[in-house]
Design a protein around this motif. Structure first.
Motif, PDB file in Angstrom:
ATOM      1  N   UNK A 141      -4.283  40.087  76.336  1.00 11.67           N
ATOM      2  CA  UNK A 141      -2.763  41.304  76.743  1.00 11.67           C
ATOM      3  C   UNK A 141      -2.661  42.119  75.628  1.00 11.67           C
ATOM      4  N   UNK A 142      -1.997  43.578  75.875  1.00  6.41           N
ATOM      5  CA  UNK A 142      -2.178  44.541  74.980  1.00  6.41           C
ATOM      6  C   UNK A 142      -0.470  44.459  74.401  1.00  6.41           C
ATOM      7  N   UNK A 143      -0.015  44.043  73.314  1.00  5.25           N
ATOM      8  CA  UNK A 143       1.452  44.145  72.886  1.00  5.25           C
ATOM      9  C   UNK A 143       1.717  44.381  71.087  1.00  5.25           C
ATOM     10  N   UNK A 144       2.540  45.006  71.414  1.00  3.48           N
ATOM     11  CA  UNK A 144       3.261  45.561  69.880  1.00  3.48           C
ATOM     12  C   UNK A 144       3.109  44.526  68.778  1.00  3.48           C
ATOM     13  N   UNK A 145       3.050  42.814  69.247  1.00  2.92           N
ATOM     14  CA  UNK A 145       3.802  41.781  68.395  1.00  2.92           C
ATOM     15  C   UNK A 145       2.773  41.358  68.361  1.00  2.92           C
ATOM     16  N   UNK A 146       1.739  41.308  68.533  1.00  4.39           N
ATOM     17  CA  UNK A 146      -0.070  40.736  69.211  1.00  4.39           C
ATOM     18  C   UNK A 146       0.058  40.588  68.095  1.00  4.39           C
ATOM     19  N   UNK A 147      -0.764  39.054  67.907  1.00  2.00           N
ATOM     20  CA  UNK A 147      -1.126  38.326  66.309  1.00  2.00           C
ATOM     21  C   UNK A 147      -2.090  38.481  65.928  1.00  2.00           C
ATOM     22  N   UNK A 148      -3.156  39.317  66.558  1.00  4.99           N
ATOM     23  CA  UNK A 148      -3.710  40.139  65.445  1.00  4.99           C
ATOM     24  C   UNK A 148      -4.133  41.731  66.197  1.00  4.99           C
ATOM     25  N   UNK A 149      -4.881  42.657  65.216  1.00  2.00           N
ATOM     26  CA  UNK A 149      -4.307  43.996  65.729  1.00  2.00           C
ATOM     27  C   UNK A 149      -6.161  43.888  66.814  1.00  2.00           C
ATOM     28  N   UNK A 150      -6.904  44.510  67.135  1.00  2.00           N
ATOM     29  CA  UNK A 150      -7.747  45.273  68.018  1.00  2.00           C
ATOM     30  C   UNK A 150      -9.299  45.493  67.224  1.00  2.00           C
ATOM     31  N   UNK A 207      -4.845  43.534  79.894  1.00  2.00           N
ATOM     32  CA  UNK A 207      -3.694  43.149  80.225  1.00  2.00           C
ATOM     33  C   UNK A 207      -2.434  44.633  79.941  1.00  2.00           C
ATOM     34  N   UNK A 208      -2.581  45.862  79.960  1.00  2.00           N
ATOM     35  CA  UNK A 208      -1.566  47.171  79.809  1.00  2.00           C
ATOM     36  C   UNK A 208      -0.428  46.797  80.713  1.00  2.00           C
ATOM     37  N   UNK A 209       0.669  46.416  79.841  1.00  5.04           N
ATOM     38  CA  UNK A 209       2.222  46.353  80.378  1.00  5.04           C
ATOM     39  C   UNK A 209       2.035  47.345  80.277  1.00  5.04           C
ATOM     40  N   UNK A 210       3.658  47.780  81.402  1.00  8.28           N
ATOM     41  CA  UNK A 210       4.179  49.549  82.157  1.00  8.28           C
ATOM     42  C   UNK A 210       4.616  50.682  81.046  1.00  8.28           C
ATOM     43  N   UNK A 211       4.947  51.564  81.418  1.00 11.12           N
ATOM     44  CA  UNK A 211       5.097  52.203  79.820  1.00 11.12           C
ATOM     45  C   UNK A 211       6.657  52.402  79.556  1.00 11.12           C
ATOM     46  N   UNK A 212       7.082  52.107  78.473  1.00 11.27           N
ATOM     47  CA  UNK A 212       8.363  51.772  78.655  1.00 11.27           C
ATOM     48  C   UNK A 212       8.783  50.375  78.308  1.00 11.27           C
ATOM     49  N   UNK A 252      -2.115  46.983  68.686  1.00 10.71           N
ATOM     50  CA  UNK A 252      -3.961  48.801  68.599  1.00 10.71           C
ATOM     51  C   UNK A 252      -2.535  49.393  67.121  1.00 10.71           C
ATOM     52  N   UNK A 253      -2.919  49.099  65.998  1.00  8.16           N
ATOM     53  CA  UNK A 253      -2.693  49.509  64.927  1.00  8.16           C
ATOM     54  C   UNK A 253      -2.218  50.747  65.240  1.00  8.16           C
ATOM     55  N   UNK A 254      -0.846  51.276  64.383  1.00 10.56           N
ATOM     56  CA  UNK A 254      -0.214  52.759  65.040  1.00 10.56           C
ATOM     57  C   UNK A 254      -0.033  52.748  63.321  1.00 10.56           C
ATOM     58  N   UNK A 255      -0.315  54.506  63.102  1.00 13.77           N
ATOM     59  CA  UNK A 255       0.130  55.299  61.944  1.00 13.77           C
ATOM     60  C   UNK A 255       1.213  55.712  61.978  1.00 13.77           C
ATOM     61  N   UNK A 256       1.967  56.048  61.113  1.00 12.24           N
ATOM     62  CA  UNK A 256       3.069  57.935  61.066  1.00 12.24           C
ATOM     63  C   UNK A 256       3.779  57.214  61.548  1.00 12.24           C
ATOM     64  N   UNK A 257       4.365  57.908  62.534  1.00 12.39           N
ATOM     65  CA  UNK A 257       6.018  58.716  62.966  1.00 12.39           C
ATOM     66  C   UNK A 257       5.315  57.293  64.964  1.00 12.39           C
ATOM     67  N   UNK A 303       4.069  53.649  69.952  1.00 15.28           N
ATOM     68  CA  UNK A 303       4.043  53.858  71.322  1.00 15.28           C
ATOM     69  C   UNK A 303       2.919  54.467  72.023  1.00 15.28           C
ATOM     70  N   UNK A 304       1.821  54.262  72.404  1.00 16.94           N
ATOM     71  CA  UNK A 304       0.833  55.293  73.445  1.00 16.94           C
ATOM     72  C   UNK A 304       0.963  55.084  74.898  1.00 16.94           C
ATOM     73  N   UNK A 305       0.688  55.418  76.248  1.00 15.40           N
ATOM     74  CA  UNK A 305       0.813  55.681  77.079  1.00 15.40           C
ATOM     75  C   UNK A 305       0.373  54.685  77.460  1.00 15.40           C
ATOM     76  N   UNK A 306      -0.313  54.069  78.779  1.00 13.71           N
ATOM     77  CA  UNK A 306      -0.038  52.565  79.156  1.00 13.71           C
ATOM     78  C   UNK A 306      -1.978  53.206  79.115  1.00 13.71           C
ATOM     79  N   UNK A 307      -2.298  54.430  80.077  1.00 12.36           N
ATOM     80  CA  UNK A 307      -4.189  54.404  79.842  1.00 12.36           C
ATOM     81  C   UNK A 307      -4.816  54.793  78.473  1.00 12.36           C
ATOM     82  N   UNK A 308      -3.731  55.395  77.402  1.00 14.87           N
ATOM     83  CA  UNK A 308      -5.095  55.766  76.054  1.00 14.87           C
ATOM     84  C   UNK A 308      -4.866  54.069  75.421  1.00 14.87           C
ATOM     85  N   UNK A 309      -3.858  53.114  76.109  1.00 14.87           N
ATOM     86  CA  UNK A 309      -4.083  51.913  75.610  1.00 14.87           C
ATOM     87  C   UNK A 309      -4.861  51.501  75.968  1.00 14.87           C
ATOM     88  N   UNK A 310      -5.276  51.746  77.401  1.00 14.49           N
ATOM     89  CA  UNK A 310      -6.418  50.541  77.987  1.00 14.49           C
ATOM     90  C   UNK A 310      -7.537  51.572  76.983  1.00 14.49           C
TER      91      UNK A 310
END
Length: 75
Positions: free
Chosen positions: A1-10, A22-27, A44-49, A52-59
């Motif tokens: 599953x993709x989650x901002x609090x995941x144990x490991x980065x991708x 598994x991707x959750x709903x946007x928001x 998914x590591x995020x940098x800058x401001x 979050x990403x929309x579901x299709x981009x995260x997938x």
């Protein structure tokens, strides 16, 4: 599953075996029961401001990384 609090980065998770991404709903992201059912959670590591990403981009990013990891033969 993709989650901002995941144990490991991708980049460090083992995405080379049989996989269902598994991707959750946007928001709202993944629901609690879905998170608990997943074998592992990746972020998914995020940098800058961007926070979050929309579901299709995260997938798409996770599918690309899984394919890349398989081509490189890393586990």
């Amino acid at each position: 599953g993709a989650d901002m609090a995941g144990d490991e980065d991708m980049f460090h998770a083992d995405l080379t075996g049989p996989l269902c991404i598994v991707i959750g709903s946007e928001g709202k992201g993944l629901g609690r029961l879905v998170k608990e059912t997943c074998d592992f959670l990746v972020r998914i590591p995020m940098h800058g401001a961007i926070n979050s990403l929309n579901a299709s981009v995260a997938g798409a990013l996770l599918m690309y990384e899984a394919r890349r990891a398989r081509l490189l033969g890393r586990a």
